[in-house]
Design an enzyme around this catalytic site. Structure first.
Site, PDB file in Angstrom:
ATOM      1  CE1 TYR A 175       2.517   8.068   7.498  1.00  0.00           C
ATOM      2  CE2 TYR A 175       0.235   8.244   6.558  1.00  0.00           C
ATOM      3  CZ  TYR A 175       1.085   8.906   7.188  1.00  0.00           C
ATOM      4  OH  TYR A 175       1.178  10.206   7.732  1.00  0.00           O
ATOM      5  CE1 TYR A 223      -0.518  13.433  13.395  1.00  0.00           C
ATOM      6  CE2 TYR A 223      -0.779  15.478  14.267  1.00  0.00           C
ATOM      7  CZ  TYR A 223      -0.846  14.595  13.388  1.00  0.00           C
ATOM      8  OH  TYR A 223      -0.979  15.056  11.758  1.00  0.00           O
ATOM      9  CG  HIS A 229      -5.109  15.586   9.706  1.00  0.00           C
ATOM     10  ND1 HIS A 229      -5.749  14.674   8.744  1.00  0.00           N
ATOM     11  CD2 HIS A 229      -4.186  14.642  10.243  1.00  0.00           C
ATOM     12  CE1 HIS A 229      -4.845  13.990   8.388  1.00  0.00           C
ATOM     13  NE2 HIS A 229      -3.803  13.986   8.996  1.00  0.00           N
ATOM     14  N   GLY A 230      -6.658  17.428   7.316  1.00  0.00           N
ATOM     15  CA  GLY A 230      -7.615  17.292   5.966  1.00  0.00           C
ATOM     16  C   GLY A 230      -8.607  15.951   6.312  1.00  0.00           C
ATOM     17  CB  THR A 285      -8.457  20.455  -2.135  1.00  0.00           C
ATOM     18  OG1 THR A 285      -8.379  21.219  -0.858  1.00  0.00           O
ATOM     19  CG2 THR A 285      -8.925  21.236  -3.263  1.00  0.00           C
ATOM     20  CG  ASP A 345      15.308 -20.771 -11.042  1.00  0.00           C
ATOM     21  OD1 ASP A 345      15.782 -19.827 -11.737  1.00  0.00           O
ATOM     22  OD2 ASP A 345      15.466 -20.821  -9.858  1.00  0.00           O
TER      23      ASP A 345
HETATM   24  C1  SPV Z   1      14.954 -16.885  -6.702  1.00  0.00           C
HETATM   25  O1  SPV Z   1      13.922 -16.271  -6.141  1.00  0.00           O
HETATM   26  O2  SPV Z   1      14.844 -17.025  -7.724  1.00  0.00           O
HETATM   27  C2  SPV Z   1      16.277 -17.147  -5.706  1.00  0.00           C
HETATM   28  C3  SPV Z   1      16.036 -17.300  -4.349  1.00  0.00           C
HETATM   29  O3  SPV Z   1      17.305 -17.237  -6.473  1.00  0.00           O
HETATM   30  S1  SPV Z   1      16.027 -18.938  -4.076  1.00  0.00           S
HETATM   31  O4  SPV Z   1      14.959 -19.454  -5.149  1.00  0.00           O
HETATM   32  O5  SPV Z   1      15.801 -19.136  -2.684  1.00  0.00           O
HETATM   33  O6  SPV Z   1      17.296 -19.741  -4.707  1.00  0.00           O
HETATM   34 MG    MG Z   2      16.902 -17.584  -8.451  1.00  0.00          MG
END
Ligand code: SPV
Ligand code: MG
Length: 432
Positions: free
Chosen positions: A43, A75, A89-90, A122, A204
């Site tokens: 965290y 704790y 503790h702050g 602070t 892509d």
């Molecule tokens: C991407 O996130 O571009 C990847 C993963 O290559 S996938 O889309 O599942 O192929």
């Molecule tokens: Mg990819």
């Protein structure tokens, strides 16, 4: 002598800490707990000093009688062992996860009549500056790059979320969820080729060139500190790949994942529905070797992604490739599947772990979405990548808003689901 306990989860001591120590010293003998690295990163900011370095740093401070290691955010264990009369503790209880910690402290103390003493936190200009300097340090290329390897040693599974802009980077950087006695945040970020292309309205298919992909990385890096895993598609020509490796290393990216495909690459989620060619083991191994030779730092990782299950080439082919790519120097193996049922992924992981106990294993549970990180880790997975969810969450929300405004010719109907800008800008850090 009364016993006083306080916990430090910091790797730098400033006047605020010294003030807390001073106030604690007025109440009795002071024991300081140092929260372990693996708990701190759930965290808090990623420590730039190890647990033992932080122990040493605090031991040398005036007014510290004893230093112990606190193994959990909560704790319980430390209170059971020490039974302090006071916990100091702050009063920074509005920070993420803090209300849960306060409740835990109060419940424990109530059982035997101990007291919580809150010290005004602070936060002056000097401390703000130190705070920013620490963030800058975390964002420096050398530090950021090495952080993925450190995480692999620290956490059972590196939780990685897709980002494609500065803003999504900030969401990955700052989201903390607290509950059930613990807290959690993402460990790393994935720059997906799919989301980076989609965000630009392009397919892509390695159409968005490296210069443009690097700009996305830079946008993310400018406002975040977490390590980056870069989706390098096929890695391109080996002669080009070596330059990509050098550039990514220099920028401070921690890892590139390249997939064993060649020619016109299509997204894996299309599977055999699109014409895709898998590279030969020899060629792809050569590419990995060349990348490893080009690499200058020890931290950077080249992870080989195996597409045999996506392209229905079978488990034996996937496992043979994994072994060959590891031999060629791959620092990790990513196995992908587009089945809803995780059986084939788990079989691969189990069998890979029989032949290789150490090489980090990466899984991307997009299709087999019901599986948890814990289940994947139990089968030997070290890095889980949530590869496209932030973009997919944003698109329907944007579409619905556009449709409503068009339908009603005003904003009111869309407005109730929109976040006020006042809230959005709380994520954005101002440097002046
Ligand atoms: C991407 O996130 O571009 C990847 C993963 O290559 S996938 O889309 O599942 O192929
Ligand atoms: Mg990819």
């Amino acid at each position: 002598m009364q016993k006083v306990y306080l916990c430090f989860c910091t790797d730098i001591i400033h006047e605020g800490h010294l003030n807390i120590l001073h106030e604690a010293g007025r109440l009795g003998s002071v024991t300081v707990g140092i929260l372990t690295d693996s708990e701190m990163i759930k965290y808090n900011r990623f420590p730039t000093k190890s647990t033992m370095e932080r122990v040493k740093m605090v031991e040398e401070l005036p007014g510290v009688d004893c230093v112990v290691i606190q193994k959990t955010i909560m704790y319980d264990e430390v209170v059971k062992e020490l039974r302090p009369d006071y916990i100091v503790h702050g009063n920074n209880w509005s920070d993420p996860g803090m209300d849960m910690i306060k409740k835990n402290i109060l419940e424990l103390l109530e059982k035997y009549g101990g007291k919580l003493v809150e010290i005004p936190y602070t936060y002056n200009q000097t401390i703000q500056k130190i705070d920013r300097q620490m963030n800058e340090k975390l964002a420096m290329p050398e530090f950021r790059r090495a952080r993925l390897r450190r995480l692999l040693e620290l956490v059972p599974v590196v939780k990685t979320i897709e980002v494609h802009s500065g803003l999504t980077g900030l969401i990955a950087e700052k989201t903390v969820v607290a509950g059930n006695g613990t807290a959690d945040q993402f460990d790393a970020m994935w720059i997906s080729s799919l989301c980076d292309s989609t965000e630009k309205g392009k397919p892509d298919i390695e159409l968005v060139d490296m210069t443009s992909r690097f700009r996305t990385i830079n946008d993310v890096m400018e406002v975040t500190t977490k390590p980056i895993i870069f989706d390098g598609d096929t890695g391109g020509l080996t002669e080009h790949f070596v330059y990509t490796v050098r550039s990514l290393e220099r920028m401070g990216v921690s890892a590139i994942i390249i997939e064993d495909k060649m020619g016109l690459k299509r997204n894996s989620l299309f599977g055999t529905g699109a014409q895709q060619t898998q590279d030969s083991i020899e060629n792809f191994a050569k590419k990995i070797r060349a990348g490893k030779q080009a690499q200058l730092s020890d931290d950077f990782m080249i992870i080989a992604r195996i597409e045999s299950l996506i392209l229905e080439q079978g488990m034996e082919d996937a496992l043979a490739r994994a072994a060959a790519f590891c031999d060629a120097g791959a620092d990790g193996i990513m196995i992908h599947s587009r089945k809803k049922d995780p059986t084939e992924i788990l079989e691969f992981c189990d069998r890979f772990r029989m032949q290789d106990k150490k090489t980090p294993l990466v899984a991307v549970p997009t299709s087999f979405h019901s599986i948890t990180e814990g289940e994947l880790a139990a089968h030997g997975v070290n890095i889980v990548i949530y590869a496209n969810q932030l973009l997919r969450a944003a698109v329907p929300a944007m579409k619905e808003t556009a449709e409503k405004i068009l339908k009603y010719h005003r904003v009111q109907e869309a407005d109730e689901k929109l976040m006020p800008f006042g809230e959005i800008i709380t994520m954005i850090d101002e440097l002046w």
